[in-house]
Design a protein around this motif. Structure first.
Motif, PDB file in Angstrom:
ATOM      1  N   VAL A 152      -3.646  -2.456  -4.834  1.00  0.00           N
ATOM      2  CA  VAL A 152      -4.763  -2.893  -5.849  1.00  0.00           C
ATOM      3  C   VAL A 152      -5.169  -1.801  -6.909  1.00  0.00           C
ATOM      4  CG1 VAL A 152      -6.987  -4.269  -6.104  1.00  0.00           C
ATOM      5  CG2 VAL A 152      -5.757  -4.373  -4.004  1.00  0.00           C
ATOM      6  N   ASN A 153      -5.271  -2.232  -8.302  1.00  0.00           N
ATOM      7  CA  ASN A 153      -5.246  -1.454  -9.196  1.00  0.00           C
ATOM      8  C   ASN A 153      -6.799  -1.502  -9.488  1.00  0.00           C
ATOM      9  OD1 ASN A 153      -5.432  -3.476 -10.906  1.00  0.00           O
ATOM     10  ND2 ASN A 153      -3.632  -2.900 -12.063  1.00  0.00           N
ATOM     11  N   VAL A 158      -2.676  -7.041  -8.024  1.00  0.00           N
ATOM     12  CA  VAL A 158      -1.852  -6.798  -7.154  1.00  0.00           C
ATOM     13  C   VAL A 158      -0.417  -6.180  -7.503  1.00  0.00           C
ATOM     14  CG1 VAL A 158      -0.760  -7.574  -4.843  1.00  0.00           C
ATOM     15  CG2 VAL A 158      -3.285  -8.235  -5.634  1.00  0.00           C
ATOM     16  N   LEU A 159       0.063  -5.202  -6.845  1.00  0.00           N
ATOM     17  CA  LEU A 159       1.287  -4.746  -7.400  1.00  0.00           C
ATOM     18  C   LEU A 159       2.464  -5.297  -6.442  1.00  0.00           C
ATOM     19  CD1 LEU A 159       3.252  -2.421  -8.479  1.00  0.00           C
ATOM     20  CD2 LEU A 159       2.709  -0.993  -6.513  1.00  0.00           C
ATOM     21  N   MET A 160       3.263  -6.081  -7.118  1.00  0.00           N
ATOM     22  CA  MET A 160       4.396  -6.929  -6.646  1.00  0.00           C
ATOM     23  C   MET A 160       5.749  -6.218  -7.206  1.00  0.00           C
ATOM     24  SD  MET A 160       2.775  -9.214  -4.792  1.00  0.00           S
ATOM     25  CE  MET A 160       3.915 -10.698  -4.667  1.00  0.00           C
ATOM     26  N   GLU A 161       6.737  -6.427  -6.002  1.00  0.00           N
ATOM     27  CA  GLU A 161       8.246  -6.097  -6.482  1.00  0.00           C
ATOM     28  C   GLU A 161       9.035  -7.086  -6.227  1.00  0.00           C
ATOM     29  OE1 GLU A 161       8.293  -2.624  -4.122  1.00  0.00           O
ATOM     30  OE2 GLU A 161       9.360  -3.841  -2.365  1.00  0.00           O
ATOM     31  N   ARG A 162      10.286  -7.038  -7.111  1.00  0.00           N
ATOM     32  CA  ARG A 162      11.355  -8.047  -6.912  1.00  0.00           C
ATOM     33  C   ARG A 162      12.584  -7.543  -6.378  1.00  0.00           C
ATOM     34  NH1 ARG A 162      12.664 -12.161 -12.258  1.00  0.00           N
ATOM     35  NH2 ARG A 162      13.279 -13.844 -10.595  1.00  0.00           N
ATOM     36  N   LEU A 230      -3.878  -1.069   0.151  1.00  0.00           N
ATOM     37  CA  LEU A 230      -3.778   0.515  -0.420  1.00  0.00           C
ATOM     38  C   LEU A 230      -4.639   0.371  -1.940  1.00  0.00           C
ATOM     39  CD1 LEU A 230      -0.304   1.433   0.479  1.00  0.00           C
ATOM     40  CD2 LEU A 230      -2.409   2.307   1.846  1.00  0.00           C
ATOM     41  N   VAL A 231      -5.333   1.341  -2.119  1.00  0.00           N
ATOM     42  CA  VAL A 231      -5.918   1.263  -3.753  1.00  0.00           C
ATOM     43  C   VAL A 231      -5.358   2.509  -4.310  1.00  0.00           C
ATOM     44  CG1 VAL A 231      -8.275   1.894  -4.688  1.00  0.00           C
ATOM     45  CG2 VAL A 231      -8.386   0.620  -2.460  1.00  0.00           C
ATOM     46  N   CYS A 232      -5.054   2.039  -5.547  1.00  0.00           N
ATOM     47  CA  CYS A 232      -4.248   3.027  -6.425  1.00  0.00           C
ATOM     48  C   CYS A 232      -5.123   4.151  -6.873  1.00  0.00           C
ATOM     49  CB  CYS A 232      -3.738   2.111  -7.751  1.00  0.00           C
ATOM     50  SG  CYS A 232      -2.952   3.280  -9.006  1.00  0.00           S
ATOM     51  N   GLU A 233      -4.278   5.184  -6.952  1.00  0.00           N
ATOM     52  CA  GLU A 233      -5.320   6.583  -7.259  1.00  0.00           C
ATOM     53  C   GLU A 233      -4.377   7.362  -8.404  1.00  0.00           C
ATOM     54  OE1 GLU A 233      -5.451   8.772  -3.852  1.00  0.00           O
ATOM     55  OE2 GLU A 233      -7.155   7.933  -2.954  1.00  0.00           O
ATOM     56  N   GLY A 234      -5.054   7.447  -9.346  1.00  0.00           N
ATOM     57  CA  GLY A 234      -4.283   8.068 -10.522  1.00  0.00           C
ATOM     58  C   GLY A 234      -3.462   6.989 -11.570  1.00  0.00           C
ATOM     59  N   SER A 235      -2.370   7.299 -12.073  1.00  0.00           N
ATOM     60  CA  SER A 235      -1.644   6.531 -12.906  1.00  0.00           C
ATOM     61  C   SER A 235      -1.359   5.236 -12.522  1.00  0.00           C
ATOM     62  CB  SER A 235      -0.589   7.487 -13.493  1.00  0.00           C
ATOM     63  OG  SER A 235       0.230   6.583 -14.274  1.00  0.00           O
ATOM     64  N   GLU A 236      -1.511   4.106 -13.226  1.00  0.00           N
ATOM     65  CA  GLU A 236      -0.918   2.899 -12.736  1.00  0.00           C
ATOM     66  C   GLU A 236       0.354   2.588 -13.437  1.00  0.00           C
ATOM     67  OE1 GLU A 236      -4.149   0.074 -13.675  1.00  0.00           O
ATOM     68  OE2 GLU A 236      -5.517   1.192 -12.520  1.00  0.00           O
ATOM     69  N   LEU A 284      -7.765  -9.271  -0.031  1.00  0.00           N
ATOM     70  CA  LEU A 284      -8.503  -9.324  -1.103  1.00  0.00           C
ATOM     71  C   LEU A 284     -10.058  -9.538  -0.524  1.00  0.00           C
ATOM     72  CD1 LEU A 284      -6.493 -10.425  -4.096  1.00  0.00           C
ATOM     73  CD2 LEU A 284      -7.157  -7.998  -3.435  1.00  0.00           C
ATOM     74  N   SER A 285      -9.960 -10.313   0.533  1.00  0.00           N
ATOM     75  CA  SER A 285     -11.494 -10.672   0.839  1.00  0.00           C
ATOM     76  C   SER A 285     -11.632 -10.789   2.220  1.00  0.00           C
ATOM     77  CB  SER A 285     -11.616 -12.555   0.495  1.00  0.00           C
ATOM     78  OG  SER A 285     -10.425 -13.299   1.027  1.00  0.00           O
ATOM     79  N   GLY A 286     -10.765 -10.550   3.094  1.00  0.00           N
ATOM     80  CA  GLY A 286     -10.917 -10.264   4.812  1.00  0.00           C
ATOM     81  C   GLY A 286     -11.810  -8.846   4.910  1.00  0.00           C
ATOM     82  N   ALA A 287     -11.785  -9.038   6.277  1.00  0.00           N
ATOM     83  CA  ALA A 287     -12.379  -7.749   7.057  1.00  0.00           C
ATOM     84  C   ALA A 287     -11.051  -6.871   7.256  1.00  0.00           C
ATOM     85  CB  ALA A 287     -12.976  -7.845   8.314  1.00  0.00           C
ATOM     86  N   LEU A 288     -11.314  -5.677   6.926  1.00  0.00           N
ATOM     87  CA  LEU A 288     -10.131  -4.481   7.005  1.00  0.00           C
ATOM     88  C   LEU A 288     -10.425  -3.595   8.480  1.00  0.00           C
ATOM     89  CD1 LEU A 288      -9.740  -3.418   3.399  1.00  0.00           C
ATOM     90  CD2 LEU A 288      -8.338  -5.293   4.831  1.00  0.00           C
TER      91      LEU A 288
END
Length: 313
Positions: A152-153, A158-162, A230-236, A284-288
């Motif tokens: 997540v940025n 949300v970061l997605m890949e193809r 995971l939380v984005c740190e630094g450059s997006e 995004l909304s549940g317990a971790l």
């Protein structure tokens, strides 16, 4: 080869003698003669085996690389040492044979050792000495770990890949990491960084989202598939690995929901599976389950300890 054949024949003869005269033993004398024969054939005695007693009453044995030219004499030495360890009440034997001494594995197998595992640079063999109980020696690692990351940025995207793991999933959008397996020493964020160039961590709101445990994968291993937030740190800015990915981008949650393929879909091109949507929703909304670096009992080594967070009230 001659020494190994003689040793095998002598063991057969010893078994015959013991069946008629239990107290008789010709093996020690014959082994001594074989030791002398090995010295003659090899031009000298074999380098000594490196041994260390473990805390479970067993012995860890390592064959030196310098023994590559004297496998026959080394087999004689191992046989003699096995008798000593058995007499001393030792239990499990762990024999590490370097690649350079691979020819010695046959001699070890003839003396009751079984393959435990192999690496590019060595093979490990084991033997359980007690004859009145089954071996409790642990099997080699039998579980692989796959990681999927809900990254997540700062905008909550949300970061997605193809990428295409199978023909049916050609062109679909999924989580970074996906079915990639974690390598030794990697943490959950490493695979994401390798594929997209995005530095992300479990800190500041990250954690384990879900864990699936399956059995019967390739080579008979089990499979742990861990999904983490995971939380984005630094450059997006995404630096896509084009050898592995067909595309990568930040996707708003609303768009992710609109991309979900229906259950009857024959093609997932440009779509997101319901399973991945569920993972993202939980992240995004549940317990971790939060991860915290924690010192371990091994000096200089830390572990990640994952603990469920208390429910907010």
């Amino acid at each position: 080869m001659v020494a190994d054949l003689l040793l095998a024949k002598l063991r057969e003869l010893q078994a015959t003698v013991e069946s008629t005269e239990p107290e008789a033993s010709i093996l020690p004398t014959c082994l001594s003669l074989l030791d002398q024969l090995g010295t003659v054939l090899g031009g000298g005695g074999p380098p000594p085996l490196t041994t260390r007693e473990d805390r479970y009453g067993g012995v860890e044995i390592e064959v030196p690389i310098s023994a590559a030219d004297t496998p026959h004499a080394l087999g004689v030495e191992l046989s003699r040492r096995i008798e000593q360890w058995a007499a001393a009440g030792k239990r499990g034997l762990w024999l590490k044979i370097p690649l350079e001494c691979a020819a010695f594995a046959g001699s070890a197998a003839a003396q009751g050792f079984q393959f435990h595992h192999a690496k590019p640079e060595y093979v490990e063999m084991t033997r359980w000495l007690p004859t009145d109980q089954p071996s409790p020696l642990p099997a080699y690692a039998f579980t692989q770990v796959g990681v999927g990351g809900v990254v997540v940025n700062s905008a909550g995207h949300v970061l997605m890949e193809r990428v295409s793991p199978t023909a049916k999933m050609q062109g679909s959008w999924k989580l970074p990491g996906g079915r990639g397996l974690a390598d030794p020493g990697e943490d959950f964020a490493d695979t994401v960084r390798e594929e997209t160039g995005i530095a992300a961590s479990l800190s500041n709101g990250g954690g384990v989202v879900s864990l699936r445990h399956s059995h019967g994968f390739r080579f008979g291993v089990g499979d742990l598939y861990v999904v983490v937030k995971l939380v984005c740190e630094g450059s997006e800015e995404i630096q896509m690995n084009e050898r592995e990915l067909a595309g990568a981008r930040w996707v708003p949650w609303e768009e992710v929901r609109a991309m979900v393929a229906p259950p009857s879909a024959e093609s997932f091109d440009g779509k997101v599976s319901q399973t991945n949507l569920d993972f993202i929703s939980s992240a995004l909304s549940g317990a971790l389950i939060a991860g915290t670096p924690t010192p371990s009992s091994r000096p200089g080594v830390s572990s990640m300890v994952y603990t469920a967070r208390a429910a907010e009230t």
